[in-house]
Write an enzyme that holds these catalytic residues in place. Structure first.
Site, PDB file in Angstrom:
ATOM      1  N   CYS A 130       6.054  10.037  -0.875  1.00 24.63           N
ATOM      2  CA  CYS A 130       5.824   9.369  -2.154  1.00 24.63           C
ATOM      3  C   CYS A 130       4.780  10.088  -3.011  1.00 24.63           C
ATOM      4  O   CYS A 130       4.959  10.228  -4.227  1.00 24.63           O
ATOM      5  CB  CYS A 130       5.413   7.918  -1.926  1.00 24.63           C
ATOM      6  N   HIS A 243       0.773   4.444  -6.761  1.00 27.68           N
ATOM      7  CA  HIS A 243      -0.075   5.566  -6.346  1.00 27.68           C
ATOM      8  C   HIS A 243      -0.602   6.289  -7.589  1.00 27.68           C
ATOM      9  O   HIS A 243       0.108   6.459  -8.577  1.00 27.68           O
ATOM     10  CB  HIS A 243       0.723   6.585  -5.532  1.00 27.68           C
TER      11      HIS A 243
END
Length: 339
Positions: A130, A243
């Site tokens: 990710c 994130h």
């Protein structure tokens, strides 16, 4: 024309998001099956306006199915992905198991779509980590203009990257801080995550880096350019979803920040929000549910000759996992199944 799609791990965070995105993007689904471990058999999950019943992965026959999106851990993938591939069903795998296999393509469709041809090797395509996925979106268009020598990245990664238990731990620890007698000791993480940050994601390696940091190095080289040097520090933060990354890039040639801003503004999969004023930047909570990765705080690095600093934020359950997998499936339909 529609295709027969399987979602493996349909009861998890990423599996559920895969189903949401397949429906949102009107993926050409003729038939869909949702799978999980035996203990989840019979569980219901949503797919658009439909309710699907989860089947037992162990008993499922992949013969005749076109694409399987895998959102289970490496152990389960190691057992079932080869079975699906041997049955002629393309596997798009979200685990780390196949990312570093030279025979298996590692794809971010906006960055290296040509790698799709590698599916022929093993009928498996890997989805990147990710934190890597969002970073390479920013690196590639800049690298095309001015070759990148070196990247230093610090990540600020949400707990959803670890899974539902980690999200519960953050929630329960946060409540416990304010309710005497309800304190929650760490179990998912090595230290308290509520109101704290933990500079440790995945296991430690011999050189002192963590495996998450190693992943970013190796995957960036495989997806963008093996000559790029990468140094990463990966940190878990008390954020549920989204994130963020502070990225320092050193180029072989000078690249002006205004030109970098224009390049990133026009790059696929990216949006630029970069105003030098209060609130003129993107934060992770604002990225939740969005397809695009956001770039902010673009500026020259005065400490090196050819440097740019930027801030990158993205929904890790989407571009960092489920969305990228669905985009790979779309690429496969476009370039292989419909060709």
């Amino acid at each position: 024309m529609g295709y027969k799609i399987v979602v493996v791990g349909a009861t998890g965070n990423v599996g559920k998001e895969m189903l949401n995105i397949l429906a949102e993007r009107d993926f050409p689904v003729a038939e869909i099956a949702v799978l999980a471990s035996r203990r989840s058999k019979g569980t219901e999950v949503s797919f658009g306006d439909k309710t699907l019943v989860v089947q037992d992965l162990e008993q499922f026959d992949f013969s005749g199915w076109d694409i399987a999106l895998f959102a289970i851990g490496s152990d389960g993938t190691k057992t079932y992905a080869p079975k699906a591939a041997d049955a002629g069903c393309l596997v798009i795998d979200n685990s780390s198991l196949y990312r570093y296999d030279s025979q298996i393509p590692l794809i971010v469709p906006e960055v290296n779509p040509e790698a799709i041809e590698g599916y022929k090797n093993k009928m498996i395509i890997a989805n990147p980590n990710c934190s890597t996925a969002q970073m390479v979106l920013a690196l590639k268009p800049l690298h095309d203009r001015a070759p990148i020598k070196r990247v230093i990245v610090s990540t600020y990664q949400a707990v959803s990257g670890t899974g539902k238990d980690a999200m519960d731990e953050l929630w329960n620890q946060t409540k416990g801080i304010f309710v005497p007698g309800q304190e929650v000791e760490p179990s998912v993480y090595t230290k308290q995550i509520a109101f704290n940050v933990i500079p440790h994601i995945d296991v430690f390696m011999e050189d002192g880096s963590t495996k998450e940091e190693w992943k970013m190095v190796v995957e960036t080289k495989k997806i963008v350019d093996p000559k790029i040097k990468v140094s990463a520090t990966c940190v878990r933060v008390p954020v549920f979803v989204g994130h963020s990354e502070a990225i320092n890039i050193e180029f072989e040639d000078f690249l002006d920040e205004d030109e970098a801003r224009e390049i990133l503004s026009n790059a696929p999969g990216l949006s630029v929000l970069d105003k030098r004023e209060d609130g003129g930047y993107m934060t992770p909570i604002e990225c939740v549910g969005d397809y695009n990765t956001y770039i902010s705080r673009i500026r020259q690095d005065s400490t090196i000759e050819n440097g740019i600093n930027l801030w990158c934020a993205s929904d890790n359950l989407r571009k960092g996992a489920a969305l990228n997998a669905v985009q790979i499936a779309e690429l496969y339909v476009e370039r292989v199944l419909s060709a």
